[in-house]
Motif scaffolding. Sequence first.
Motif, PDB file in Angstrom:
ATOM      1  N   THR A   1      77.985  55.114 115.895  1.00  0.00           N
ATOM      2  CA  THR A   1      76.827  55.170 116.787  1.00  0.00           C
ATOM      3  C   THR A   1      75.850  56.171 116.184  1.00  0.00           C
ATOM      4  O   THR A   1      76.052  57.383 116.301  1.00  0.00           O
ATOM      5  N   ARG A   2      74.836  55.688 115.537  1.00  0.00           N
ATOM      6  CA  ARG A   2      73.939  56.550 114.785  1.00  0.00           C
ATOM      7  C   ARG A   2      73.225  57.552 115.682  1.00  0.00           C
ATOM      8  O   ARG A   2      72.903  57.263 116.827  1.00  0.00           O
ATOM      9  N   ILE A   3      72.954  58.730 115.144  1.00  0.00           N
ATOM     10  CA  ILE A   3      72.377  59.835 115.903  1.00  0.00           C
ATOM     11  C   ILE A   3      71.010  59.489 116.485  1.00  0.00           C
ATOM     12  O   ILE A   3      70.593  60.067 117.496  1.00  0.00           O
ATOM     13  N   VAL A   4      70.308  58.524 115.891  1.00  0.00           N
ATOM     14  CA  VAL A   4      68.975  58.168 116.389  1.00  0.00           C
ATOM     15  C   VAL A   4      69.031  57.652 117.823  1.00  0.00           C
ATOM     16  O   VAL A   4      68.094  57.869 118.609  1.00  0.00           O
ATOM     17  N   PHE A   5      70.123  56.995 118.219  1.00  0.00           N
ATOM     18  CA  PHE A   5      70.190  56.379 119.534  1.00  0.00           C
ATOM     19  C   PHE A   5      70.324  57.394 120.671  1.00  0.00           C
ATOM     20  O   PHE A   5      69.611  57.283 121.670  1.00  0.00           O
ATOM     21  N   PRO A   6      71.214  58.383 120.594  1.00  0.00           N
ATOM     22  CA  PRO A   6      71.209  59.395 121.659  1.00  0.00           C
ATOM     23  C   PRO A   6      69.917  60.206 121.698  1.00  0.00           C
ATOM     24  O   PRO A   6      69.503  60.657 122.770  1.00  0.00           O
ATOM     25  N   ARG A   7      69.277  60.385 120.554  1.00  0.00           N
ATOM     26  CA  ARG A   7      67.986  61.080 120.560  1.00  0.00           C
ATOM     27  C   ARG A   7      66.956  60.290 121.362  1.00  0.00           C
ATOM     28  O   ARG A   7      66.206  60.864 122.161  1.00  0.00           O
ATOM     29  N   LEU A   8      66.936  58.977 121.162  1.00  0.00           N
ATOM     30  CA  LEU A   8      66.006  58.139 121.913  1.00  0.00           C
ATOM     31  C   LEU A   8      66.361  58.134 123.397  1.00  0.00           C
ATOM     32  O   LEU A   8      65.468  58.133 124.261  1.00  0.00           O
ATOM     33  N   MET A   9      67.650  58.126 123.692  1.00  0.00           N
ATOM     34  CA  MET A   9      68.092  58.167 125.085  1.00  0.00           C
ATOM     35  C   MET A   9      67.658  59.471 125.741  1.00  0.00           C
ATOM     36  O   MET A   9      67.149  59.489 126.877  1.00  0.00           O
ATOM     37  N   PHE A  10      67.840  60.562 125.048  1.00  0.00           N
ATOM     38  CA  PHE A  10      67.443  61.875 125.546  1.00  0.00           C
ATOM     39  C   PHE A  10      65.944  61.924 125.829  1.00  0.00           C
ATOM     40  O   PHE A  10      65.506  62.400 126.881  1.00  0.00           O
ATOM     41  N   GLN A  11      65.162  61.399 124.902  1.00  0.00           N
ATOM     42  CA  GLN A  11      63.704  61.382 125.080  1.00  0.00           C
ATOM     43  C   GLN A  11      63.303  60.532 126.280  1.00  0.00           C
ATOM     44  O   GLN A  11      62.417  60.909 127.053  1.00  0.00           O
ATOM     45  N   ALA A  12      63.964  59.384 126.453  1.00  0.00           N
ATOM     46  CA  ALA A  12      63.646  58.496 127.571  1.00  0.00           C
ATOM     47  C   ALA A  12      63.983  59.155 128.911  1.00  0.00           C
ATOM     48  O   ALA A  12      63.221  59.047 129.884  1.00  0.00           O
ATOM     49  N   LEU A  13      65.110  59.855 128.971  1.00  0.00           N
ATOM     50  CA  LEU A  13      65.501  60.536 130.200  1.00  0.00           C
ATOM     51  C   LEU A  13      64.508  61.638 130.549  1.00  0.00           C
ATOM     52  O   LEU A  13      64.080  61.768 131.701  1.00  0.00           O
ATOM     53  N   GLN A  14      64.149  62.409 129.549  1.00  0.00           N
ATOM     54  CA  GLN A  14      63.212  63.508 129.819  1.00  0.00           C
ATOM     55  C   GLN A  14      61.819  63.002 130.173  1.00  0.00           C
ATOM     56  O   GLN A  14      61.149  63.566 131.041  1.00  0.00           O
ATOM     57  N   LYS A  15      61.398  61.952 129.507  1.00  0.00           N
ATOM     58  CA  LYS A  15      60.076  61.383 129.792  1.00  0.00           C
ATOM     59  C   LYS A  15      59.983  60.925 131.241  1.00  0.00           C
ATOM     60  O   LYS A  15      58.917  61.016 131.876  1.00  0.00           O
ATOM     61  N   ALA A  16      61.089  60.441 131.791  1.00  0.00           N
ATOM     62  CA  ALA A  16      61.111  59.962 133.178  1.00  0.00           C
ATOM     63  C   ALA A  16      61.324  61.093 134.181  1.00  0.00           C
ATOM     64  O   ALA A  16      61.382  60.845 135.386  1.00  0.00           O
ATOM     65  N   GLY A  17      61.458  62.320 133.679  1.00  0.00           N
ATOM     66  CA  GLY A  17      61.623  63.459 134.569  1.00  0.00           C
ATOM     67  C   GLY A  17      63.054  63.749 134.962  1.00  0.00           C
ATOM     68  O   GLY A  17      63.297  64.550 135.872  1.00  0.00           O
ATOM     69  N   ASN A  18      64.017  63.126 134.285  1.00  0.00           N
ATOM     70  CA  ASN A  18      65.427  63.392 134.577  1.00  0.00           C
ATOM     71  C   ASN A  18      65.931  64.573 133.766  1.00  0.00           C
ATOM     72  O   ASN A  18      65.491  64.804 132.635  1.00  0.00           O
ATOM     73  N   LYS A  19      66.864  65.317 134.341  1.00  0.00           N
ATOM     74  CA  LYS A  19      67.497  66.410 133.606  1.00  0.00           C
ATOM     75  C   LYS A  19      68.431  65.825 132.555  1.00  0.00           C
ATOM     76  O   LYS A  19      69.285  64.993 132.856  1.00  0.00           O
ATOM     77  N   ALA A  20      68.274  66.290 131.316  1.00  0.00           N
ATOM     78  CA  ALA A  20      69.123  65.804 130.231  1.00  0.00           C
ATOM     79  C   ALA A  20      69.234  66.876 129.160  1.00  0.00           C
ATOM     80  O   ALA A  20      68.296  67.643 128.918  1.00  0.00           O
ATOM     81  N   ILE A  21      70.402  66.919 128.526  1.00  0.00           N
ATOM     82  CA  ILE A  21      70.670  67.874 127.453  1.00  0.00           C
ATOM     83  C   ILE A  21      71.257  67.108 126.279  1.00  0.00           C
ATOM     84  O   ILE A  21      72.145  66.269 126.462  1.00  0.00           O
ATOM     85  N   MET A  22      70.759  67.397 125.093  1.00  0.00           N
ATOM     86  CA  MET A  22      71.265  66.763 123.873  1.00  0.00           C
ATOM     87  C   MET A  22      71.832  67.845 122.964  1.00  0.00           C
ATOM     88  O   MET A  22      71.124  68.773 122.565  1.00  0.00           O
ATOM     89  N   LEU A  23      73.121  67.752 122.673  1.00  0.00           N
ATOM     90  CA  LEU A  23      73.777  68.688 121.776  1.00  0.00           C
ATOM     91  C   LEU A  23      74.204  67.949 120.515  1.00  0.00           C
ATOM     92  O   LEU A  23      74.966  66.985 120.582  1.00  0.00           O
ATOM     93  N   GLU A  24      73.712  68.403 119.378  1.00  0.00           N
ATOM     94  CA  GLU A  24      74.029  67.780 118.098  1.00  0.00           C
ATOM     95  C   GLU A  24      74.921  68.700 117.268  1.00  0.00           C
ATOM     96  O   GLU A  24      74.690  69.899 117.194  1.00  0.00           O
TER      97      GLU A  24
END
Length: 397
Positions: free
Chosen positions: A338-361
């Motif tokens: 599961t390439r790292i680009v996908f959780p990054r996009l998920m994180f961005q989508a969550l934050q853009k919608a105003g949801n609390k999200a944390i991305m740890l790499e």
Amino acid sequence: MSNIVFSSLGILLSIIGLCLSIWIVIPAPLYFLLPLSVGAPEVCHWLLLLNTIAFAVVFFGLSGNWLQYVALSVSILAIILSLLPLVQIYPVQQQMQLAMEKELGKDYLKPILRQESFGRSHPFSFIDAFTGIHLDKIRYTPNIEFASPDGVPLRLNVYRPPQVGQYPAIVVIHGGGWQSGSPETNSDFSRYIAARGYTVFAITYRYAPAYKFPAQLDDVRSALNFIQQHAVEYETDINRIALLGRSAGGHLAMLAAYEQNALPVRAVISYYGPSNLAKGYREPPTPDVLNVRSVLEGFLGGTPDQVPQQYTKASPINYANRPLPTTLLIHGGRDNITRIVFPRLMFQALQKAGNKAIMLEIPWAEHAFDYIFNGPSNQLALYHTERFLAWALKIKA
């Protein structure tokens, strides 16, 4: 003769050390080599010890043989490779801490650190890396049948603190490409976290390709319903629930948590879970040791062009625009499934919608890094996971 044997041993150790350490930076080209690519960074401390010993054996046995000088060079290279994850631990931990504080507030730890039983005091311990993370006593109840759709018995395991009480619940969903796995997978985590004051339900689901999506999500729903119905029996506070999944389980955890009519879930944690299945199909990893497209076709019943609605419904990123529970995404930078680009996009989508999200790499980590429970990657992930869970489920003194 003894010098020859000593020299030969040093050369052999140097070669072995490099052959193992090289997988810290090289992705597995074939499936059967994947354990090396996953495991090498997580046993880098042992590899450092091996490579140092190899260097010492060759160095103290030097007799002018050119092979010995080659072996010294090989050992130096292997030592450098085995140091790569270790020298990154501190800066990565700092980045993780900042990510947690940015989303949860700088003071989010204050009420948590008052807990006498609260977990690890340090994000990484060399002692634990070599000797293992201590697991306290818990109560364990295995093989509880929670549903039998189509006559397939589905079971869960329950891990509880040693004292009788009422505890927040964590539902753990295993990975395995939606095709395999069991509630016993990653059992060290379940045991460890139960001892921290949680009731842990490790569940399973029906497997693809015999059962297509949404059968797996239906089974997670069934497990949540079972937990709700038996909350008193298993000492569960039904108002304090978090979902945690790995890989395919992380995907199912997000979907289940993001359902508008699901059992109330306060938080969801996805360890290297896929979130955009159509994009994942069209942009597979290279090398693709798991044959991602074949796995997705078996899970969803075809390609994105053949069953587009399946890919849409099964992609957590498509639900990011609604109010959702707080999400913690943990991912390895070298993940070649599961390439790292996908959780990054998920994180961005969550934050853009105003949801609390944390991305740890974790930059050196591969897919399934936490299978080595005491490795550096899992130590960092565990440190922040237990703090996130304590914050999300409101443990109080």
